[in-house]
Scaffold this motif. Structure first.
Motif, PDB file in Angstrom:
ATOM      1  N   UNK A  23       2.514   5.820  -9.844  1.00 56.84           N
ATOM      2  CA  UNK A  23       1.243   5.817  -8.907  1.00 56.84           C
ATOM      3  C   UNK A  23       0.758   4.150  -9.169  1.00 56.84           C
ATOM      4  N   UNK A  24       0.814   3.559  -7.883  1.00 57.54           N
ATOM      5  CA  UNK A  24       0.400   2.247  -7.911  1.00 57.54           C
ATOM      6  C   UNK A  24      -0.570   1.993  -6.734  1.00 57.54           C
ATOM      7  N   UNK A  25      -1.706   1.217  -7.131  1.00 54.95           N
ATOM      8  CA  UNK A  25      -2.775   0.962  -6.152  1.00 54.95           C
ATOM      9  C   UNK A  25      -2.982  -0.271  -5.609  1.00 54.95           C
ATOM     10  N   UNK A  26      -3.423  -0.440  -4.370  1.00 52.83           N
ATOM     11  CA  UNK A  26      -3.522  -1.814  -3.817  1.00 52.83           C
ATOM     12  C   UNK A  26      -5.329  -2.003  -3.615  1.00 52.83           C
ATOM     13  N   UNK A  27      -5.810  -2.904  -4.182  1.00 52.08           N
ATOM     14  CA  UNK A  27      -7.255  -3.291  -4.276  1.00 52.08           C
ATOM     15  C   UNK A  27      -7.429  -4.281  -3.305  1.00 52.08           C
ATOM     16  N   UNK A 107       3.589   5.742  -4.480  1.00 47.69           N
ATOM     17  CA  UNK A 107       4.488   6.506  -5.567  1.00 47.69           C
ATOM     18  C   UNK A 107       5.921   5.891  -5.608  1.00 47.69           C
ATOM     19  N   UNK A 108       6.060   4.956  -6.727  1.00 50.75           N
ATOM     20  CA  UNK A 108       7.524   4.229  -6.725  1.00 50.75           C
ATOM     21  C   UNK A 108       8.318   4.476  -7.781  1.00 50.75           C
ATOM     22  N   UNK A 115       7.972  -4.135 -10.390  1.00 53.63           N
ATOM     23  CA  UNK A 115       8.284  -5.235  -9.663  1.00 53.63           C
ATOM     24  C   UNK A 115       6.846  -5.464  -8.683  1.00 53.63           C
ATOM     25  N   UNK A 116       6.542  -4.523  -8.264  1.00 53.72           N
ATOM     26  CA  UNK A 116       5.161  -4.465  -7.340  1.00 53.72           C
ATOM     27  C   UNK A 116       3.992  -5.063  -7.777  1.00 53.72           C
ATOM     28  N   UNK A 117       3.834  -4.867  -9.354  1.00 59.37           N
ATOM     29  CA  UNK A 117       2.725  -5.251 -10.164  1.00 59.37           C
ATOM     30  C   UNK A 117       2.219  -6.811  -9.731  1.00 59.37           C
ATOM     31  N   UNK A 118       1.163  -7.212  -9.606  1.00 63.57           N
ATOM     32  CA  UNK A 118       0.544  -8.618  -9.532  1.00 63.57           C
ATOM     33  C   UNK A 118       0.536  -9.099 -10.715  1.00 63.57           C
TER      34      UNK A 118
END
Length: 132
Positions: A23-27, A107-108, A115-118
């Protein structure tokens, strides 16, 4: 960078579902993709803060798994330490209980999540938690 004890203490989770997705989140405030985390409340344990912050930001109730290595970094001259746990979902909170710090959840697969992480340290945590 500041030395010694951290001035800012936070905790969070690498939430992994039964299918192995992360689970990843965008802030929107920072326009970044990260893992759910937040600062400890006064008198709160890191474990309790990690569970609370994940649920507040994502609406996903979790149980703690293994603890991951903490991450330390500088925030405007102050040392911040974030303690991390692998977490498994056990339920969901009603949508109205989520805060507004996060505007998108995904959910990835572990490699896609990393790869999505900043921030590189978040990608490292995903790899440590999933072995991928």
């Amino acid at each position: 960078m500041t030395s010694g004890e951290p001035e800012i203490r936070a905790a969070g989770g690498v939430v992994i579902d039964a299918a192995g997705r992360v689970l990843v989140v965008h802030r929107p405030r920072y326009d970044d993709w990260s893992l759910p985390k937040g600062k400890l409340d006064r008198g709160e344990t890191s474990e309790a803060a990690a569970l609370r912050e994940v649920e507040e930001e994502t609406g996903v109730r979790c149980e703690l798994g293994d603890e991951l290595p903490p991450v330390r970094y500088d925030v405007k001259g102050r040392l911040k330490e974030v303690r991390w746990w692998i977490m498994r979902p056990i339920g969901e909170a009603p949508p109205e209980e989520r805060d507004d710090e996060v505007d998108e959840l995904q959910w990835l697969a572990p490699a896609d999540a990393a790869a999505r992480m900043t921030y590189p340290h978040d990608a490292e945590l995903i790899r440590a938690a999933t072995g991928r």
